[in-house]
Design an enzyme around this catalytic site. Sequence first.
Site, PDB file in Angstrom:
ATOM      1  N   HIS A  81       0.799  -1.234   0.066  1.00  0.00           N
ATOM      2  CA  HIS A  81      -0.190   0.052   0.017  1.00  0.00           C
ATOM      3  C   HIS A  81       0.764   1.232   0.135  1.00  0.00           C
ATOM      4  O   HIS A  81       0.299   2.239  -0.481  1.00  0.00           O
ATOM      5  CB  HIS A  81      -1.051   0.121   1.409  1.00  0.00           C
TER       6      HIS A  81
ATOM      7  N   HIS B  39       5.551   6.264   6.836  1.00  0.00           N
ATOM      8  CA  HIS B  39       5.456   5.916   5.277  1.00  0.00           C
ATOM      9  C   HIS B  39       4.768   7.229   4.379  1.00  0.00           C
ATOM     10  O   HIS B  39       4.830   8.359   5.216  1.00  0.00           O
ATOM     11  CB  HIS B  39       4.436   4.906   5.254  1.00  0.00           C
TER      12      HIS B  39
ATOM     13  N   HIS C 222       2.442   8.832   1.074  1.00  0.00           N
ATOM     14  CA  HIS C 222       1.529   8.637   0.339  1.00  0.00           C
ATOM     15  C   HIS C 222       1.803   9.681  -1.017  1.00  0.00           C
ATOM     16  O   HIS C 222       2.107  10.727  -0.919  1.00  0.00           O
ATOM     17  CB  HIS C 222      -0.218   9.248   0.615  1.00  0.00           C
TER      18      HIS C 222
ATOM     19  N   GLU D 143      -2.893  13.352   1.198  1.00  0.00           N
ATOM     20  CA  GLU D 143      -4.283  13.039   1.840  1.00  0.00           C
ATOM     21  C   GLU D 143      -4.815  14.012   2.316  1.00  0.00           C
ATOM     22  O   GLU D 143      -6.093  14.579   1.847  1.00  0.00           O
ATOM     23  CB  GLU D 143      -3.963  12.037   2.764  1.00  0.00           C
TER      24      GLU D 143
ATOM     25  N   HIS E  59       3.760  10.625   6.632  1.00  0.00           N
ATOM     26  CA  HIS E  59       3.174  10.000   7.961  1.00  0.00           C
ATOM     27  C   HIS E  59       4.096   9.529   9.055  1.00  0.00           C
ATOM     28  O   HIS E  59       4.810   8.493   8.527  1.00  0.00           O
ATOM     29  CB  HIS E  59       1.792   9.192   7.830  1.00  0.00           C
TER      30      HIS E  59
ATOM     31  N   THR F 278      -6.171   6.579   7.799  1.00  0.00           N
ATOM     32  CA  THR F 278      -6.728   6.490   6.593  1.00  0.00           C
ATOM     33  C   THR F 278      -6.698   5.378   5.430  1.00  0.00           C
ATOM     34  O   THR F 278      -6.821   5.556   4.148  1.00  0.00           O
ATOM     35  CB  THR F 278      -5.636   7.709   5.731  1.00  0.00           C
ATOM     36  N   THR F 279      -6.290   4.642   6.114  1.00  0.00           N
ATOM     37  CA  THR F 279      -6.673   3.103   5.488  1.00  0.00           C
ATOM     38  C   THR F 279      -7.365   2.176   6.305  1.00  0.00           C
ATOM     39  O   THR F 279      -7.550   2.393   7.582  1.00  0.00           O
ATOM     40  CB  THR F 279      -5.239   2.169   5.233  1.00  0.00           C
TER      41      THR F 279
HETATM   42  C1  SG7 Z   1      -0.085   2.321   5.568  1.00  0.00           C
HETATM   43  O1  SG7 Z   1      -0.928   3.451   6.079  1.00  0.00           O
HETATM   44  C2  SG7 Z   1       0.623   1.826   6.342  1.00  0.00           C
HETATM   45  C3  SG7 Z   1      -0.144   0.943   7.527  1.00  0.00           C
HETATM   46  C4  SG7 Z   1      -0.669   2.203   8.250  1.00  0.00           C
HETATM   47  C5  SG7 Z   1      -1.751   2.853   7.331  1.00  0.00           C
HETATM   48  O2  SG7 Z   1      -0.701   1.790   4.664  1.00  0.00           O
HETATM   49  O3  SG7 Z   1       2.017   2.270   6.521  1.00  0.00           O
HETATM   50  O4  SG7 Z   1       0.848   0.382   8.492  1.00  0.00           O
HETATM   51  C6  SG7 Z   1       0.907  -0.648   8.619  1.00  0.00           C
HETATM   52  C7  SG7 Z   1       1.776  -1.203   9.868  1.00  0.00           C
HETATM   53  O5  SG7 Z   1       0.399  -1.453   7.821  1.00  0.00           O
HETATM   54  O6  SG7 Z   1      -1.507   1.674   9.365  1.00  0.00           O
HETATM   55  C8  SG7 Z   1      -2.035   1.126  11.564  1.00  0.00           C
HETATM   56  C9  SG7 Z   1      -1.142   1.768  10.561  1.00  0.00           C
HETATM   57  O7  SG7 Z   1      -0.047   2.379  10.846  1.00  0.00           O
HETATM   58  C10 SG7 Z   1      -2.488   3.698   8.060  1.00  0.00           C
HETATM   59  O8  SG7 Z   1      -1.659   4.941   8.645  1.00  0.00           O
HETATM   60  S1  SG7 Z   1      -1.824   6.522   8.595  1.00  0.00           S
HETATM   61  O9  SG7 Z   1      -3.515   6.511   8.993  1.00  0.00           O
HETATM   62  O10 SG7 Z   1      -1.214   7.161   8.919  1.00  0.00           O
HETATM   63  N1  SG7 Z   1      -2.212   6.882   6.631  1.00  0.00           N
HETATM   64 ZN    ZN Z   2      -0.485   7.474   5.842  1.00  0.00          ZN
END
Ligand code: SG7
Ligand code: ZN
Length: 269
Positions: free
Chosen positions: A70, A97, A99, A109, A122, A206-207
Amino acid sequence: CSVHWCYDSQSQSCGPKHWKEIQSTCGGKSQSPINIDMSNVDRDNNLQHFVFEGYSTVPPGQWSIANNGHSVQVTLDTNVSISGGGLVGKYKALQLHFHWGNGLSYGSEHTINKKQYPMELHIVHMSERYTDIRDALKKTDGLAVLGFMLEVTETDNPNYNTLTDVLEKVSHQGDKVWLSSTFQLNSILPKVARLSQYYRYQGSLTTPNCSEAVVWSVFEEPISISKAQLMKFANTLYFSARGESEQKMQNNFRSPQPLNGRRVSASKD
Ligand code: SG7
Ligand code: ZN
């Protein structure tokens, strides 16, 4: 994570409009991201500066970078934390991570006065008051995510080379590498003096599963990188695993969600 969710750039049938069918939380009343309307925020004197601990040196072997299908994610396996910033207690940094879009005009976002940036960073932190992420995701203040906008300038941001140089090694879903260099996390952020201006609101991941567990801080000062550095993310990374039909990892952002009466606070006038 959820059974099967995706971004529209992968397939229309599992994109953001369908997330609430997979996970009802994604149709909740406090979802993220949002548009921040600077003329409609409440000044809050509690929103003082953040205290960053361990941000200057993440030691070798204590951070890794992975393609989770993702986004591209740096996992921090050491003591890095934030406090202050109007938060209650300390929050430990778990991962960061990005976006992004597929060019210069969209990809972030959050939007500020409806302006969308080409990329957003983020940094996800979890409150030390909770035992693990499962516990934290059940609390409205379980996580503190710092959001930074990225903008494109003429020159490379040399501090981003540590990340962009390693993207080739994590091009496909499931790829992961441990880094044997030191990571200066603060070097990929705006200068500390510029971090006192930020917006605060109560929101969600946001996911999927879209847990409404996030105290959001969105910083006003953008980070500058070059077009070449930005395009390295969009053109090196794939949503797909090795051997699957290749799908470039582009447009991995969710659009702004309704405020539903939530208020946004600002640290400064
Ligand atoms: C990204 O955004 C990942 C997710 C993250 C999600 O897809 O980095 O991280 C993992 C560990 O899968 O979800 C629980 C989490 O941190 C949503 O994060 S966000 O709201 O900051 N975009
Ligand atoms: Zn994020």
